[in-house]
Design a protein around this motif. Structure first.
Motif, PDB file in Angstrom:
ATOM      1  N   LEU A  87       3.430  -7.818  -9.395  1.00  0.00           N
ATOM      2  CA  LEU A  87       2.865  -6.784  -8.295  1.00  0.00           C
ATOM      3  C   LEU A  87       3.496  -5.676  -8.321  1.00  0.00           C
ATOM      4  O   LEU A  87       2.752  -4.457  -8.325  1.00  0.00           O
ATOM      5  CB  LEU A  87       2.981  -7.555  -7.180  1.00  0.00           C
ATOM      6  N   ILE A  88       4.841  -5.534  -8.384  1.00  0.00           N
ATOM      7  CA  ILE A  88       5.541  -4.249  -8.581  1.00  0.00           C
ATOM      8  C   ILE A  88       5.487  -3.417  -9.991  1.00  0.00           C
ATOM      9  O   ILE A  88       5.091  -2.327  -9.757  1.00  0.00           O
ATOM     10  CB  ILE A  88       7.153  -4.853  -8.566  1.00  0.00           C
ATOM     11  N   LEU A  89       5.265  -4.090 -10.940  1.00  0.00           N
ATOM     12  CA  LEU A  89       4.767  -3.465 -12.262  1.00  0.00           C
ATOM     13  C   LEU A  89       3.417  -2.731 -12.172  1.00  0.00           C
ATOM     14  O   LEU A  89       3.204  -1.820 -12.672  1.00  0.00           O
ATOM     15  CB  LEU A  89       4.958  -4.307 -13.309  1.00  0.00           C
ATOM     16  N   ALA A  90       2.309  -3.573 -11.575  1.00  0.00           N
ATOM     17  CA  ALA A  90       1.249  -3.131 -11.301  1.00  0.00           C
ATOM     18  C   ALA A  90       1.125  -1.730 -10.474  1.00  0.00           C
ATOM     19  O   ALA A  90       0.314  -1.050 -10.741  1.00  0.00           O
ATOM     20  CB  ALA A  90       0.109  -4.203 -10.785  1.00  0.00           C
ATOM     21  N   ALA A  91       1.989  -1.885  -9.324  1.00  0.00           N
ATOM     22  CA  ALA A  91       1.797  -0.651  -8.567  1.00  0.00           C
ATOM     23  C   ALA A  91       2.601   0.290  -9.185  1.00  0.00           C
ATOM     24  O   ALA A  91       2.192   1.446  -9.100  1.00  0.00           O
ATOM     25  CB  ALA A  91       3.071  -1.163  -7.359  1.00  0.00           C
ATOM     26  N   PHE A  92       3.504   0.201 -10.164  1.00  0.00           N
ATOM     27  CA  PHE A  92       4.039   1.501 -10.936  1.00  0.00           C
ATOM     28  C   PHE A  92       3.336   1.923 -11.876  1.00  0.00           C
ATOM     29  O   PHE A  92       2.904   3.088 -11.912  1.00  0.00           O
ATOM     30  CB  PHE A  92       5.497   0.903 -11.754  1.00  0.00           C
ATOM     31  N   LEU A  93       2.460   1.144 -12.559  1.00  0.00           N
ATOM     32  CA  LEU A  93       1.428   1.519 -13.566  1.00  0.00           C
ATOM     33  C   LEU A  93       0.232   2.103 -13.021  1.00  0.00           C
ATOM     34  O   LEU A  93      -0.542   2.691 -13.584  1.00  0.00           O
ATOM     35  CB  LEU A  93       1.060   0.237 -14.548  1.00  0.00           C
ATOM     36  N   ASN A  94       0.104   1.811 -11.587  1.00  0.00           N
ATOM     37  CA  ASN A  94      -1.018   2.590 -10.945  1.00  0.00           C
ATOM     38  C   ASN A  94      -0.700   3.744 -10.249  1.00  0.00           C
ATOM     39  O   ASN A  94      -1.480   4.543  -9.945  1.00  0.00           O
ATOM     40  CB  ASN A  94      -1.563   1.327  -9.832  1.00  0.00           C
ATOM     41  N   SER A  95       0.508   4.294 -10.491  1.00  0.00           N
ATOM     42  CA  SER A  95       0.945   5.624 -10.085  1.00  0.00           C
ATOM     43  C   SER A  95       0.297   6.626 -10.886  1.00  0.00           C
ATOM     44  O   SER A  95       0.160   6.489 -12.151  1.00  0.00           O
ATOM     45  CB  SER A  95       2.340   5.827 -10.189  1.00  0.00           C
ATOM     46  N   TYR A 174      -3.631  -7.780 -11.336  1.00  0.00           N
ATOM     47  CA  TYR A 174      -3.138  -7.010 -10.140  1.00  0.00           C
ATOM     48  C   TYR A 174      -3.558  -5.566 -10.343  1.00  0.00           C
ATOM     49  O   TYR A 174      -4.017  -4.765  -9.289  1.00  0.00           O
ATOM     50  CB  TYR A 174      -1.701  -7.096  -9.777  1.00  0.00           C
ATOM     51  N   LEU A 175      -3.510  -5.137 -11.295  1.00  0.00           N
ATOM     52  CA  LEU A 175      -3.756  -3.675 -11.645  1.00  0.00           C
ATOM     53  C   LEU A 175      -5.445  -3.285 -11.536  1.00  0.00           C
ATOM     54  O   LEU A 175      -5.697  -2.222 -11.277  1.00  0.00           O
ATOM     55  CB  LEU A 175      -3.301  -3.166 -12.998  1.00  0.00           C
ATOM     56  N   ALA A 176      -6.135  -4.340 -11.992  1.00  0.00           N
ATOM     57  CA  ALA A 176      -7.387  -4.084 -12.090  1.00  0.00           C
ATOM     58  C   ALA A 176      -7.974  -4.144 -10.804  1.00  0.00           C
ATOM     59  O   ALA A 176      -8.750  -3.410 -10.147  1.00  0.00           O
ATOM     60  CB  ALA A 176      -8.150  -5.273 -12.765  1.00  0.00           C
ATOM     61  N   ALA A 177      -7.255  -4.954  -9.803  1.00  0.00           N
ATOM     62  CA  ALA A 177      -7.631  -5.106  -8.277  1.00  0.00           C
ATOM     63  C   ALA A 177      -7.189  -3.819  -7.612  1.00  0.00           C
ATOM     64  O   ALA A 177      -8.059  -3.147  -6.617  1.00  0.00           O
ATOM     65  CB  ALA A 177      -7.125  -6.243  -7.650  1.00  0.00           C
ATOM     66  N   MET A 178      -6.127  -3.220  -7.984  1.00  0.00           N
ATOM     67  CA  MET A 178      -5.568  -2.068  -7.290  1.00  0.00           C
ATOM     68  C   MET A 178      -6.693  -0.772  -7.690  1.00  0.00           C
ATOM     69  O   MET A 178      -6.678  -0.054  -6.591  1.00  0.00           O
ATOM     70  CB  MET A 178      -4.290  -1.619  -7.874  1.00  0.00           C
ATOM     71  N   GLN A 179      -6.754  -1.032  -8.517  1.00  0.00           N
ATOM     72  CA  GLN A 179      -7.917   0.418  -9.290  1.00  0.00           C
ATOM     73  C   GLN A 179      -9.267   0.132  -8.229  1.00  0.00           C
ATOM     74  O   GLN A 179      -9.811   1.340  -8.465  1.00  0.00           O
ATOM     75  CB  GLN A 179      -8.134   0.485 -10.594  1.00  0.00           C
ATOM     76  N   ASN A 180      -9.348  -0.852  -7.736  1.00  0.00           N
ATOM     77  CA  ASN A 180     -10.986  -0.887  -7.112  1.00  0.00           C
ATOM     78  C   ASN A 180     -10.569  -0.701  -5.657  1.00  0.00           C
ATOM     79  O   ASN A 180     -11.505  -0.666  -4.844  1.00  0.00           O
ATOM     80  CB  ASN A 180     -11.362  -2.313  -7.251  1.00  0.00           C
ATOM     81  N   ILE A 181      -9.459  -0.449  -5.231  1.00  0.00           N
ATOM     82  CA  ILE A 181      -9.200   0.069  -3.612  1.00  0.00           C
ATOM     83  C   ILE A 181      -9.527   1.518  -3.586  1.00  0.00           C
ATOM     84  O   ILE A 181      -9.071   2.496  -4.570  1.00  0.00           O
ATOM     85  CB  ILE A 181      -7.593  -0.207  -3.357  1.00  0.00           C
ATOM     86  N   PRO A 182     -10.321   1.928  -2.633  1.00  0.00           N
ATOM     87  CA  PRO A 182     -10.746   3.230  -2.501  1.00  0.00           C
ATOM     88  C   PRO A 182      -9.570   4.295  -2.279  1.00  0.00           C
ATOM     89  O   PRO A 182      -8.508   3.931  -1.446  1.00  0.00           O
ATOM     90  CB  PRO A 182     -11.541   3.344  -1.198  1.00  0.00           C
ATOM     91  N   GLU A 183      -9.474   5.194  -3.158  1.00  0.00           N
ATOM     92  CA  GLU A 183      -8.620   6.264  -2.964  1.00  0.00           C
ATOM     93  C   GLU A 183      -8.422   6.874  -1.613  1.00  0.00           C
ATOM     94  O   GLU A 183      -7.453   7.377  -1.195  1.00  0.00           O
ATOM     95  CB  GLU A 183      -8.804   7.412  -4.033  1.00  0.00           C
ATOM     96  N   GLU A 184      -9.536   6.966  -0.778  1.00  0.00           N
ATOM     97  CA  GLU A 184      -9.623   7.575   0.446  1.00  0.00           C
ATOM     98  C   GLU A 184      -8.876   6.963   1.296  1.00  0.00           C
ATOM     99  O   GLU A 184      -8.363   7.380   2.388  1.00  0.00           O
ATOM    100  CB  GLU A 184     -11.312   7.541   0.944  1.00  0.00           C
ATOM    101  N   THR A 185      -8.652   5.431   1.197  1.00  0.00           N
ATOM    102  CA  THR A 185      -7.712   4.755   2.263  1.00  0.00           C
ATOM    103  C   THR A 185      -6.469   5.262   2.160  1.00  0.00           C
ATOM    104  O   THR A 185      -5.821   5.501   3.153  1.00  0.00           O
ATOM    105  CB  THR A 185      -8.006   3.072   1.844  1.00  0.00           C
ATOM    106  N   TYR A 186      -5.691   5.540   1.072  1.00  0.00           N
ATOM    107  CA  TYR A 186      -4.509   5.908   0.798  1.00  0.00           C
ATOM    108  C   TYR A 186      -4.315   7.627   1.515  1.00  0.00           C
ATOM    109  O   TYR A 186      -3.431   7.983   2.032  1.00  0.00           O
ATOM    110  CB  TYR A 186      -4.201   5.966  -0.620  1.00  0.00           C
ATOM    111  N   GLU A 187      -5.414   8.244   1.037  1.00  0.00           N
ATOM    112  CA  GLU A 187      -5.269   9.843   1.533  1.00  0.00           C
ATOM    113  C   GLU A 187      -5.441   9.634   3.103  1.00  0.00           C
ATOM    114  O   GLU A 187      -4.696  10.487   3.734  1.00  0.00           O
ATOM    115  CB  GLU A 187      -6.750  10.529   1.159  1.00  0.00           C
ATOM    116  N   ALA A 188      -6.213   8.847   3.824  1.00  0.00           N
ATOM    117  CA  ALA A 188      -6.021   8.658   5.259  1.00  0.00           C
ATOM    118  C   ALA A 188      -4.683   8.469   5.857  1.00  0.00           C
ATOM    119  O   ALA A 188      -4.247   8.782   6.699  1.00  0.00           O
ATOM    120  CB  ALA A 188      -7.295   7.814   5.635  1.00  0.00           C
ATOM    121  N   ALA A 189      -4.109   7.272   4.905  1.00  0.00           N
ATOM    122  CA  ALA A 189      -2.802   6.857   5.402  1.00  0.00           C
ATOM    123  C   ALA A 189      -1.828   7.958   5.173  1.00  0.00           C
ATOM    124  O   ALA A 189      -0.902   8.142   6.039  1.00  0.00           O
ATOM    125  CB  ALA A 189      -2.400   5.690   4.621  1.00  0.00           C
TER     126      ALA A 189
END
Length: 288
Positions: A87-95, A174-189
């Motif tokens: 999970l941690i590696l996927a988060a870093f590689l999704n940066s 995990y990385l494939a799943a993270m890339q399907n999370i809408p970017e707008e959600t993070y922008e709103a946060a």
């Protein structure tokens, strides 16, 4: 016209027939046959019905309890560590800030496509008494560790080997799943003042919940069937310290030719897998 309609209805089944036949022959039949075999025993060169004798024998077998203990120790330690690292590696590689993402993804995933036997032999060479790890420890003034000859360190060796092999595999999921999370959600946060860590725990983790459950269940099944690593690294030793349920099934079936007893052990593993999978899904709220 009627013949054409009949052919159109029959044709799909004809294409499916070979797959269905092979599935019945090589999956359904062995499952049913081994289940029946678990209630039999060999007498006079033929199998006879023995009722629950194999299962009763299992309850009095100290080796079974040792294998069960070893398997659960590896499961309790290795699976959470592996999934958290993935999970941690996927988060870093999704940066977005990280460069050479393709190279890192390939490097971390590469162990998953390595032959099980080849990587087990590799680790046995690395962790031997005069292997590269102990040589490095000697250089920095640390006493060599008996990785494969001590009960505790033998289990650690198996956990390290499994973590090295499967972390990248789960990371890609995990990385494939993270890339399907809408970017707008993070922008709103971000607009609301949430930092990266807060976003990770409040957005990423909840969104990945079904995937985390999936990888947990798959990892549980794989660990309870653990065979390759203890067989190739330690042969179940020292003194049954790394004897697992999978290795015990193999030993009874293909070393002692006690297929009835091996079948009974296999179905106990099936029950354990089912129970743990249900518990995991219930505790995460995905069970119905």
């Amino acid at each position: 016209m009627i013949n054409r309609i009949n052919k159109a209805k029959i044709t799909p089944y004809l294409f499916l027939a070979p797959a269905v036949i092979f599935f019945i022959l090589f999956t359904i039949y062995p499952i049913i046959s081994s289940f029946i075999l678990s209630f039999q025993k060999l007498e006079g060169g033929s199998y006879v019905f023995a009722g629950l004798d194999n299962y009763i024998r299992l309850l009095h077998d100290s080796t079974f309890y040792r294998a069960l203990f070893n398997t659960f120790i590896i499961f309790i330690v290795q699976v959470p560590v592996m999934l958290i690292l993935a999970l941690i590696l996927a988060a870093f590689l999704n940066s977005k800030l990280l460069k050479f993402k393709g190279l890192y993804r390939t490097a971390f995933f590469m162990p998953a496509v390595t032959s099980l036997v080849a990587y087990s032999i590799l680790f046995s060479i690395i962790l031997m008494d005069k292997g590269i790890v102990n040589q490095f420890f000697t250089l920095i003034g640390i006493d060599p560790i008996p990785w494969l000859k001590d009960s505790f360190w033998a289990r650690v060796s198996i956990i390290l080997a499994m973590t090295w092999r499967w972390t990248g595999y789960n990371m890609v999921i995990y990385l494939a799943a993270m890339q399907n999370i809408p970017e707008e959600t993070y922008e709103a946060a971000s607009i609301d003042g949430a930092g990266k860590i807060r976003q990770f725990f409040s957005i990423t983790i909840p969104q990945l919940k079904p995937i985390i459950v999936f990888t947990s269940v798959i990892s549980t099944i794989s660990t309870l069937q653990l065979f390759d690593e203890p067989f190739n690294l330690t042969k179940g030793g020292p003194g049954d310290a790394t004897m697992t349920l999978g290795l015990m099934i193999y030993s009874n079936g293909f070393k002692y030719y006690d297929f009835s007893y091996a079948s009974a052990i296999a179905y106990v593993v099936v029950i354990l897998v089912a129970i743990l999978s249900i518990i995991q899904m219930k505790t995460t709220g995905d069970g119905k």
